[in-house]
Design a protein around this motif. Structure first.
Motif, short mmCIF file in Angstrom:
data_model
loop_
_atom_site.label_atom_id
_atom_site.label_comp_id
_atom_site.label_asym_id
_atom_site.label_seq_id
_atom_site.Cartn_x
_atom_site.Cartn_y
_atom_site.Cartn_z
N TYR A 1 27.07 49.74 57.00
CA TYR A 1 26.04 48.71 56.82
C TYR A 1 25.01 48.82 57.94
O TYR A 1 25.36 49.01 59.11
N GLU A 2 23.74 48.68 57.58
CA GLU A 2 22.68 48.74 58.59
C GLU A 2 21.54 47.82 58.20
O GLU A 2 21.05 47.86 57.07
N ASP A 3 21.14 46.95 59.13
CA ASP A 3 19.92 46.17 58.94
C ASP A 3 19.03 46.35 60.16
O ASP A 3 19.25 47.26 60.97
N ASP A 4 18.02 45.51 60.32
CA ASP A 4 17.06 45.70 61.41
C ASP A 4 17.68 45.47 62.78
O ASP A 4 17.13 45.89 63.81
N LYS A 5 18.85 44.79 62.83
CA LYS A 5 19.45 44.44 64.11
C LYS A 5 20.87 44.97 64.29
O LYS A 5 21.33 45.06 65.42
N ASN A 6 21.57 45.26 63.20
CA ASN A 6 22.99 45.57 63.30
C ASN A 6 23.35 46.84 62.54
O ASN A 6 22.73 47.18 61.54
N THR A 7 24.39 47.50 63.03
CA THR A 7 25.01 48.62 62.34
C THR A 7 26.52 48.43 62.43
O THR A 7 27.04 48.11 63.51
N GLN A 8 27.23 48.61 61.31
CA GLN A 8 28.66 48.38 61.34
C GLN A 8 29.35 49.16 60.24
O GLN A 8 28.81 49.34 59.15
N ASN A 9 30.57 49.61 60.53
CA ASN A 9 31.43 50.26 59.55
C ASN A 9 32.61 49.34 59.25
O ASN A 9 33.24 48.82 60.18
N VAL A 10 32.90 49.13 57.99
CA VAL A 10 33.97 48.24 57.58
C VAL A 10 34.74 48.87 56.43
O VAL A 10 34.33 49.89 55.86
N THR A 11 35.87 48.25 56.08
CA THR A 11 36.60 48.59 54.87
C THR A 11 36.65 47.36 53.98
O THR A 11 36.47 46.22 54.45
N ALA A 12 36.88 47.58 52.69
CA ALA A 12 36.95 46.46 51.76
C ALA A 12 38.04 46.70 50.72
O ALA A 12 38.19 47.81 50.22
N ASP A 13 38.82 45.65 50.45
CA ASP A 13 39.72 45.62 49.31
C ASP A 13 39.08 44.74 48.25
O ASP A 13 38.67 43.62 48.54
#
Length: 256
Positions: free
Chosen positions: A58-70
């Motif tokens: 996930y990336e927006d103008d302020k944040n970047t993050q890697n996640v998992t989802a069930d």
């Protein structure tokens, strides 16, 4: 909109990242819009439930993050999404035909409402069935034969609708199975743009599913990009959909 709700709604997707990628054809002969639509809907969606594991960036103008989802999907009834970071549950979302609910642990807050706020954030009208379609690689809108102009662009069949002069919608299909490769919805006067791309698909006994998805959403408040890889899919299991907001969480509201 809280970024975890964006996770929950947009990349709740499923698949198995393998080498068994479905071959796709190139459009070479122009056909009617009705034939493209007929062939797109001819692919079966033979499932009662889906259980999906996915990873996403996930990336927006302020944040970047890697996640998992069930993700647990009961066809036409409900979708439960559990978002994890480093193995810890960060958020849950429950989506039904009538409501969108979620809570997230970092801010200890929750949301309960309809699709109006979500539609405002994405820049296009959404409902449960459109969200479900997005997960399984079907066109967001119910395609109507006499509404679209057809052409061939980059060896894909393109259906285009700009009848109201405010919202422009385009759908791109490959030629063998008429799988959706990309859909673009834009509202230039409101500075809104949404593009959903499906780079690869895989054929299962029950249906053909995307292997990955790329989402690019833009509006005057900023940009969001999400890239998803599907790590596992099972069909037609008996699934539960537990959802309960923890005590002490604060309700938030999304302004339309």
């Amino acid at each position: 909109m809280n970024k975890y709700l964006a996770f929950a709604v947009l990349f709740l997707i499923f698949s198995c990242k393998t080498k068994a990628v479905l071959a796709e054809g190139n459009a070479s002969n122009k056909i009617t819009a009705s034939k493209v639509i007929e062939n797109h809907y001819s692919s079966k969606t033979d499932f009662s439930t889906l259980y999906i594991k996915a990873t996403a960036h996930y990336e927006d103008d302020k944040n970047t993050q890697n996640v998992t989802a069930d993700i647990r999907i009961k066809k036409d009834e409900q979708i439960l999404v559990i978002i994890r970071f480093l193995g810890f549950t960060m958020a849950k979302a429950l989506i039904t035909p009538n409501s969108v609910q979620y809570y997230e642990k970092i801010g200890s807050n929750y949301f309960e409402g309809d699709y109006a706020g979500l539609s405002q954030w994405l820049g296009t009208d959404l409902d449960f069935y459109k969200v479900q379609n997005m997960f399984i690689g079907k066109a967001l809108d119910k395609l109507i034969d006499d509404k679209y102009q057809v052409s061939i662009i980059d060896k894909l069949y393109k259906l285009e609708d700009n009848a109201d002069g405010k919202t422009f919608k385009s759908y791109f299909f490959e030629a063998d199975n008429f799988l959706l490769k990309k859909e673009v919805i834009s509202q230039p006067s409101q500075d809104r743009f949404l593009e959903i791309s499906y780079p690869e698909y895989k054929k299962y006994d029950e249906m053909i599913l995307p292997l990955n998805i790329a989402i690019d959403a833009t509006q005057n408040k900023g940009k969001v990009k999400i890239n998803i890889d599907y790590k596992g899919v099972t069909f037609n299991e008996e699934l539960s959909f537990p959802y309960e907001v923890p005590d002490g969480y604060e309700r938030i509201y999304i302004k339309n």
